[in-house]
Design a protein around this motif. Structure first.
Motif, mmCIF file in Angstrom:
data_model
loop_
_atom_site.group_PDB
_atom_site.id
_atom_site.type_symbol
_atom_site.label_atom_id
_atom_site.label_comp_id
_atom_site.label_asym_id
_atom_site.label_seq_id
_atom_site.Cartn_x
_atom_site.Cartn_y
_atom_site.Cartn_z
ATOM 1 N N GLY A 1 0.796 -1.242 0.000
ATOM 2 C CA GLY A 1 0.000 0.000 0.000
ATOM 3 C C GLY A 1 0.813 1.269 0.000
ATOM 4 O O GLY A 1 0.502 2.201 0.745
ATOM 5 N N PRO A 2 1.863 1.363 -0.839
ATOM 6 C CA PRO A 2 2.651 2.609 -0.834
ATOM 7 C C PRO A 2 1.846 3.794 -1.362
ATOM 8 O O PRO A 2 0.852 3.603 -2.065
ATOM 9 N N MET A 3 2.320 4.986 -0.989
ATOM 10 C CA MET A 3 1.650 6.199 -1.464
ATOM 11 C C MET A 3 2.083 6.442 -2.912
ATOM 12 O O MET A 3 3.237 6.755 -3.170
ATOM 13 N N VAL A 4 1.150 6.248 -3.814
ATOM 14 C CA VAL A 4 1.462 6.464 -5.231
ATOM 15 C C VAL A 4 0.146 6.816 -5.933
ATOM 16 O O VAL A 4 -0.918 6.333 -5.533
ATOM 17 N N ALA A 5 0.238 7.643 -6.964
ATOM 18 C CA ALA A 5 -0.985 7.983 -7.697
ATOM 19 C C ALA A 5 -1.398 6.788 -8.544
ATOM 20 O O ALA A 5 -0.555 6.157 -9.181
ATOM 21 N N ALA A 6 -2.691 6.470 -8.541
ATOM 22 C CA ALA A 6 -3.183 5.410 -9.428
ATOM 23 C C ALA A 6 -2.993 5.899 -10.868
ATOM 24 O O ALA A 6 -3.026 7.105 -11.123
ATOM 25 N N SER A 7 -2.781 4.966 -11.791
ATOM 26 C CA SER A 7 -2.502 5.376 -13.177
ATOM 27 C C SER A 7 -3.687 6.146 -13.772
ATOM 28 O O SER A 7 -3.519 6.982 -14.647
ATOM 29 N N ASP A 8 -4.903 5.875 -13.252
ATOM 30 C CA ASP A 8 -6.077 6.567 -13.775
ATOM 31 C C ASP A 8 -6.553 7.688 -12.843
ATOM 32 O O ASP A 8 -7.703 8.126 -12.928
ATOM 33 N N ALA A 9 -5.664 8.153 -11.952
ATOM 34 C CA ALA A 9 -6.048 9.260 -11.048
ATOM 35 C C ALA A 9 -5.749 10.606 -11.703
ATOM 36 O O ALA A 9 -4.795 10.728 -12.479
ATOM 37 N N LEU A 10 -6.539 11.580 -11.360
ATOM 38 C CA LEU A 10 -6.310 12.942 -11.840
ATOM 39 C C LEU A 10 -5.493 13.671 -10.782
ATOM 40 O O LEU A 10 -5.906 13.713 -9.619
ATOM 41 N N GLU A 11 -4.356 14.223 -11.165
ATOM 42 C CA GLU A 11 -3.505 14.880 -10.171
ATOM 43 C C GLU A 11 -3.893 16.355 -10.058
ATOM 44 O O GLU A 11 -3.988 17.057 -11.065
ATOM 45 N N VAL A 12 -4.148 16.797 -8.827
ATOM 46 C CA VAL A 12 -4.528 18.195 -8.602
ATOM 47 C C VAL A 12 -3.581 18.799 -7.567
ATOM 48 O O VAL A 12 -3.464 18.279 -6.458
ATOM 49 N N SER A 13 -2.879 19.872 -7.934
ATOM 50 C CA SER A 13 -1.997 20.539 -6.974
ATOM 51 C C SER A 13 -2.764 21.654 -6.277
ATOM 52 O O SER A 13 -3.475 22.426 -6.930
ATOM 53 N N THR A 14 -2.609 21.727 -4.962
ATOM 54 C CA THR A 14 -3.343 22.748 -4.202
ATOM 55 C C THR A 14 -2.482 23.979 -3.922
ATOM 56 O O THR A 14 -2.921 24.896 -3.242
#
Ligand code: DC
Length: 220
Positions: free
Chosen positions: A182-195
């Motif tokens: 369960g490492p912290m990684v973005a799923a390949s189909d995730a949308l990345e949003v910077s705050t």
């Protein structure tokens, strides 16, 4: 619909995910609170951190109630107690333990049930709900995240320096990103949003727009 929000500490996940769930009328699940609650309880029971099986056995027997505003362990309100710097620093003993993760992943899937939910953590879009229809990976620069965390700690009356917060945050990022399960990684189909540079309302508007677009897609 399941909306997953993953990303590093301090990106604003909890505040945003909770508010987003409220706007959408979805349930909210804070999975970090579950790892924190196990660590808190292990400390209360003076368990041996070097014996991972003790922590797994404890996690399996705890009655965890993670509500929108309140966290309870065996009926005891630990909402504030699990957010201290001490518990934050100990939580990796729970989060890096594969047996604890296996159990909590199961509880998280049960908690979602058939409801629409916004769930936040590190592995929600990758491991827990790989088939979620809407996956967000929320980020911010390390400096911005540390500033927010220092501010949050100060508001709780916990004295600290920005350098200290940044140091501990880097350690946590490293552990979260490099653990085998369960490492912290973005799923390949995730949308990345910077705050970075955005107000919470601006982030919330953006995420609401993303989810509503998915809901519309689904109904057409
Ligand atoms: O999001 P948080 O700071 O409350 O998370 C506490 C710790 O738990 C953090 O070190 C990462 C870990 N965590 C995890 O491993 N998996 C999750 N789904 C949520 C949190």
């Amino acid at each position: 619909m399941i909306v997953t929000i993953d990303g590093p500490a301090g990106a604003g996940k909890s505040t945003i995910a909770r508010a987003l769930a409220r706007r959408l009328g979805f349930r909210f699940l804070d999975t970090g609170a579950m790892y924190r609650a196990v660590a808190w309880s292990a400390r209360e029971n003076h368990l041996d951190w070097d014996d991972p099986q003790q922590i797994v056995a404890l996690a399996r027997q705890l009655r965890l109630e993670v509500g929108e505003h309140e966290v309870r362990v065996d009926g005891r309100d630990v909402t504030e107690a699990i957010r201290t710097s001490e518990v934050t620093a100990l939580t990796h003993f729970a989060a890096n333990n594969p047996g604890v993760r296996e159990h909590l992943v199961e509880l998280q899937r049960q908690a979602a049930g058939m409801d629409s939910i916004v769930t936040e953590g590190r592995d929600q879009g990758t491991v827990v709900f790989p088939h979620a229809e809407c996956k967000i990976y929320l980020t911010a620069s390390p400096e911005e995240r540390a500033r927010r965390r220092a501010h949050e700690l100060a508001s709780r009356g916990q004295a600290t320096t920005l350098a200290e917060v940044l140091h501990h945050q880097n350690q946590r990022d490293e552990r979260d990103a490099n653990r085998e399960v369960g490492p912290m990684v973005a799923a390949s189909d995730a949308l990345e949003v910077s705050t970075d540079g955005l107000t919470p309302t601006q982030v919330l508007d953006r995420l609401e727009e993303i989810v509503r677009a998915k809901l519309t897609q689904r109904s057409t």
